[in-house]
Design an enzyme around this catalytic site. Structure first.
Site, PDB file in Angstrom:
ATOM      1  N   HIS A 237      34.418  72.530  58.047  1.00  0.00           N
ATOM      2  CA  HIS A 237      33.535  72.555  56.991  1.00  0.00           C
ATOM      3  C   HIS A 237      33.456  74.013  56.443  1.00  0.00           C
ATOM      4  CE1 HIS A 237      30.145  74.152  59.124  1.00  0.00           C
ATOM      5  NE2 HIS A 237      30.482  73.199  60.012  1.00  0.00           N
TER       6      HIS A 237
ATOM      7  N   CYS B  92      31.891  72.662  65.608  1.00  0.00           N
ATOM      8  CA  CYS B  92      32.622  72.485  64.397  1.00  0.00           C
ATOM      9  C   CYS B  92      33.695  73.638  63.951  1.00  0.00           C
ATOM     10  CB  CYS B  92      31.739  72.208  63.065  1.00  0.00           C
ATOM     11  SG  CYS B  92      30.859  70.543  63.194  1.00  0.00           S
TER      12      CYS B  92
END
Length: 161
Positions: free
Chosen positions: A120, A136
């Site tokens: 992301h 992440c």
């Protein structure tokens, strides 16, 4: 990680900061390879080349490795902190809307199959290049938009330490 629908991008994102580099690993073209020790993400193009992006990765104790694939693609997503993060930060709301300074998803997110992780963007570009996340893969917003446009749901993702 839960990502809820967001709103469309209101502004044009500037050009990517990716670099075309030699890539000799035996990996199928179109595969995303993340090397957490290098804090780099590669999109394998084939013919011995890849696009390389600088990324932020999991901090000590939050790194992982293995194979996955892009499960979903979301522009300007809302974010629901997973239980592990909510335990450490109980004051977080259940859902943080797109565009909020406390929403870590940035311009776009691509969720990964089989877990709570995503590739992301970020609202904290100073963290790119570090060991900073709960697992992440964090990219500059310009870079996640470039990658987002180049891959589709089902794209293989390999994460190596």
């Amino acid at each position: 990680m839960v990502i809820a629908g967001g709103v469309g991008l209101a502004a044009t994102i500037s050009a990517s900061a990716s670099e075309l580099v030699p890539f000799e690993d035996k990996v199928e073209p179109g595969t995303i390879v993340v090397r957490t020790g290098e804090r780099r993400l590669y999109l394998v193009l084939g013919d011995g080349q890849a696009l390389r992006y600088v990324v932020g990765v999991g901090r000590e104790g939050a790194q992982w490795s293995g194979a996955s694939s892009v499960e979903g693609k979301f522009l300007r997503p809302n974010w629901a902190p997973p239980p592990e993060i909510r335990r450490k930060q109980p004051d977080l709301p259940a859902v943080i809307p797109s565009g909020s300074p406390s929403n870590p998803m940035g311009a776009a997110a691509m969720t990964l199959a089989g877990g709570s992780y995503a590739i992301h963007g970020t609202n904290r570009p100073e963290t790119i290049g570090g060991f900073v996340s709960y697992g992440c893969i964090r990219m500059h917003n310009e870079d996640i938009m470039d990658l987002f446009d180049r891959v589709s749901v089902g794209t293989p993702v390999l994460v190596a330490r």
